[in-house]
Design a protein around this motif. Structure first.
Motif, short mmCIF file in Angstrom:
data_model
loop_
_atom_site.label_atom_id
_atom_site.label_comp_id
_atom_site.label_asym_id
_atom_site.label_seq_id
_atom_site.Cartn_x
_atom_site.Cartn_y
_atom_site.Cartn_z
N GLU A 6 0.81 -1.21 0.00
CA GLU A 6 0.00 0.00 0.00
C GLU A 6 0.85 1.26 0.00
O GLU A 6 0.39 2.34 -0.35
N THR A 7 2.12 1.15 0.38
CA THR A 7 2.98 2.32 0.43
C THR A 7 3.68 2.57 -0.90
O THR A 7 4.38 3.55 -1.05
N THR A 8 3.49 1.68 -1.87
CA THR A 8 4.12 1.85 -3.17
C THR A 8 3.50 3.03 -3.91
O THR A 8 2.30 3.10 -4.04
N ARG A 9 4.32 3.94 -4.40
CA ARG A 9 3.84 5.08 -5.16
C ARG A 9 4.01 4.82 -6.64
O ARG A 9 4.95 4.12 -7.05
N PRO A 10 3.12 5.38 -7.48
CA PRO A 10 3.23 5.19 -8.91
C PRO A 10 4.60 5.61 -9.43
O PRO A 10 5.11 6.67 -9.08
N GLY A 11 5.19 4.75 -10.24
CA GLY A 11 6.47 5.08 -10.84
C GLY A 11 7.65 5.00 -9.90
O GLY A 11 8.75 5.45 -10.25
N GLN A 12 7.47 4.43 -8.75
CA GLN A 12 8.56 4.38 -7.75
C GLN A 12 9.69 3.49 -8.25
O GLN A 12 9.49 2.52 -8.98
N ILE A 13 10.92 3.83 -7.82
CA ILE A 13 12.11 3.08 -8.21
C ILE A 13 12.57 2.26 -7.01
O ILE A 13 12.73 2.79 -5.91
N HIS A 14 12.79 0.96 -7.23
CA HIS A 14 13.13 0.07 -6.12
C HIS A 14 14.46 -0.63 -6.41
O HIS A 14 14.64 -1.24 -7.46
N GLY A 15 15.38 -0.57 -5.47
CA GLY A 15 16.63 -1.31 -5.59
C GLY A 15 17.67 -0.65 -6.45
O GLY A 15 18.79 -1.14 -6.55
N VAL A 16 17.34 0.47 -7.10
CA VAL A 16 18.31 1.19 -7.93
C VAL A 16 19.09 2.14 -7.03
O VAL A 16 18.50 3.06 -6.45
N PRO A 17 20.39 1.94 -6.86
CA PRO A 17 21.15 2.79 -5.94
C PRO A 17 21.18 4.23 -6.41
O PRO A 17 21.27 4.51 -7.62
N ALA A 18 21.10 5.16 -5.47
CA ALA A 18 21.19 6.58 -5.82
C ALA A 18 22.59 6.87 -6.34
O ALA A 18 23.58 6.31 -5.87
N ALA A 58 20.78 1.36 -14.63
CA ALA A 58 20.20 2.12 -13.53
C ALA A 58 19.81 3.52 -13.98
O ALA A 58 18.76 4.04 -13.61
N ARG A 59 20.67 4.14 -14.80
CA ARG A 59 20.34 5.48 -15.30
C ARG A 59 19.09 5.46 -16.16
O ARG A 59 18.21 6.31 -16.02
N VAL A 60 18.99 4.47 -17.04
CA VAL A 60 17.80 4.37 -17.89
C VAL A 60 16.56 4.12 -17.04
O VAL A 60 15.51 4.74 -17.24
N GLY A 61 16.68 3.23 -16.05
CA GLY A 61 15.54 2.97 -15.17
C GLY A 61 15.05 4.22 -14.47
O GLY A 61 13.85 4.45 -14.33
N THR A 62 16.00 5.06 -14.04
CA THR A 62 15.64 6.31 -13.38
C THR A 62 14.93 7.26 -14.34
O THR A 62 13.96 7.92 -13.97
N LEU A 63 15.39 7.30 -15.58
CA LEU A 63 14.83 8.24 -16.55
C LEU A 63 13.44 7.84 -17.03
O LEU A 63 12.63 8.71 -17.38
N VAL A 64 13.17 6.53 -17.08
CA VAL A 64 11.89 6.09 -17.67
C VAL A 64 10.85 5.69 -16.62
O VAL A 64 9.78 5.21 -16.97
N HIS A 65 11.13 5.90 -15.33
CA HIS A 65 10.27 5.33 -14.30
C HIS A 65 8.83 5.83 -14.36
O HIS A 65 7.90 5.12 -13.98
N ARG A 66 8.62 7.04 -14.87
CA ARG A 66 7.25 7.56 -14.93
C ARG A 66 6.39 6.80 -15.93
O ARG A 66 5.16 6.86 -15.86
N ALA A 67 7.02 6.09 -16.84
CA ALA A 67 6.26 5.30 -17.81
C ALA A 67 5.79 3.97 -17.23
O ALA A 67 5.05 3.23 -17.88
N PHE A 68 6.22 3.67 -16.00
CA PHE A 68 5.88 2.39 -15.37
C PHE A 68 5.22 2.65 -14.02
O PHE A 68 5.89 2.73 -12.99
N PRO A 69 3.89 2.79 -14.01
CA PRO A 69 3.18 3.14 -12.78
C PRO A 69 3.36 2.16 -11.64
O PRO A 69 3.21 2.52 -10.48
N GLY A 144 2.13 -6.39 -19.49
CA GLY A 144 2.55 -5.03 -19.22
C GLY A 144 3.97 -4.92 -18.69
O GLY A 144 4.43 -3.82 -18.37
N LEU A 145 4.65 -6.05 -18.63
CA LEU A 145 6.00 -6.08 -18.06
C LEU A 145 7.05 -5.90 -19.14
O LEU A 145 6.94 -6.45 -20.24
N ARG A 146 8.09 -5.13 -18.82
CA ARG A 146 9.28 -5.06 -19.66
C ARG A 146 10.49 -5.43 -18.81
O ARG A 146 10.52 -5.17 -17.62
N ILE A 147 11.48 -6.04 -19.46
CA ILE A 147 12.68 -6.49 -18.75
C ILE A 147 13.90 -5.88 -19.40
O ILE A 147 14.07 -5.91 -20.62
N LEU A 148 14.77 -5.31 -18.56
CA LEU A 148 16.07 -4.80 -18.99
C LEU A 148 17.12 -5.63 -18.26
O LEU A 148 17.17 -5.62 -17.02
#
Length: 250
Positions: A6-18, A58-69, A144-148
């Motif tokens: 329930e705490t997951t926000r749309p487009g959230q990034i998980h496990g990708v180091p800052a 990781a950089r690509v995942g950060t840039l495209v995260h809004r496309a993955f609710p 609806g899943l994509r894999i990188l």
């Protein structure tokens, strides 16, 4: 995403180091990975160790995260030695509660079947066969899943798009603030990391050729360049180049 927290926000990034250091170069590769993800549900970044596949993913995942609710999820596989633990490791990374007697793969598919998500499988090379089977099963059941994926070799399944990640170029374009010294991304990376460990370090016409030779000796590999730059705490760039004659001991 079925069963998502329930705490997951749309487009959230998980496990990708800052990112704690600047991301240097790779404009073409970033754009190409994004393009491939727009036309394919499985993209694999291939290349030798230390070339920067994980950082690029990781950089690509950060840039495209809004496309993955339903989020971008990175699963680090480098330390996973038992192929039988692959699916449980992905379930753990996706925070799927282990409260069912169902097989882990069934739980994973049920969790992702309605998800609009990006799953990054990092360092697949020692589990290529198992990762291929998993990717194929997930893509078949979760529309609806994509894999990188990142790997030293492709997964080899239908529909996969592969991008070879090259070393950073040593020669290239002008560096802002360096009096228009023309260098490549490998030299830019070395200079930025050197500035971080040696206050006052500046790339100049006097040291540019030496830095370029260092980067060439390191084959333009980002990991090797970053490790070499740290040595400037104790060595000059000229001493560093000289010691690269015994590169493996250094």
């Amino acid at each position: 995403m079925t069963g998502a927290s329930e705490t997951t926000r749309p487009g959230q990034i998980h496990g990708v180091p800052a990112e704690v250091t600047s991301f240097v170069g790779r404009r073409h590769e970033v754009a190409e990975v994004r393009r491939l993800l727009s036309i394919s549900r499985l993209v694999t970044l291939c290349g030798v160790g230390g070339v920067g596949k994980t950082r690029l993913a990781a950089r690509v995942g950060t840039l495209v995260h809004r496309a993955f609710p339903d989020g971008v999820w990175l699963v680090e596989l480098a330390a996973l030695n038992d192929p039988g633990l692959l699916v449980p490791a992905v379930c753990e990374a996706l925070r799927i509660p282990d409260r069912s007697v169902r097989p882990p793969l069934r739980m994973l598919i049920d969790h992702l079947e309605d998800a609009q998500a990006l799953l990054i499988l990092d360092n697949c090379e020692h589990l290529v066969g198992e990762c291929a089977v998993l990717a194929e099963a997930l893509l078949r059941s979760c529309p609806g899943l994509r894999i990188l994926a990142t790997s030293r070799q492709s997964l080899g399944i239908a529909g996969e798009q592969t991008l070879f990640v090259p070393s950073l170029p040593v020669t290239g374009h002008a560096v802002a603030g360096s009096h228009s010294i023309v260098v490549g991304d490998a030299v830019r990376l070395f200079a930025e990391r050197a500035e971080a460990v040696v206050p006052g370090f500046t790339l100049t016409e006097d040291n540019r050729e030496t830095v370029e030779r260092i980067c060439r000796r390191l084959d333009g590999l980002p990991l090797a360049i970053e490790l070499a730059a740290v040595r400037l705490r104790a060595l000059s760039v000229h001493q560093l180049l000289a010691r690269l004659d015994d590169r493996f001991r250094l």
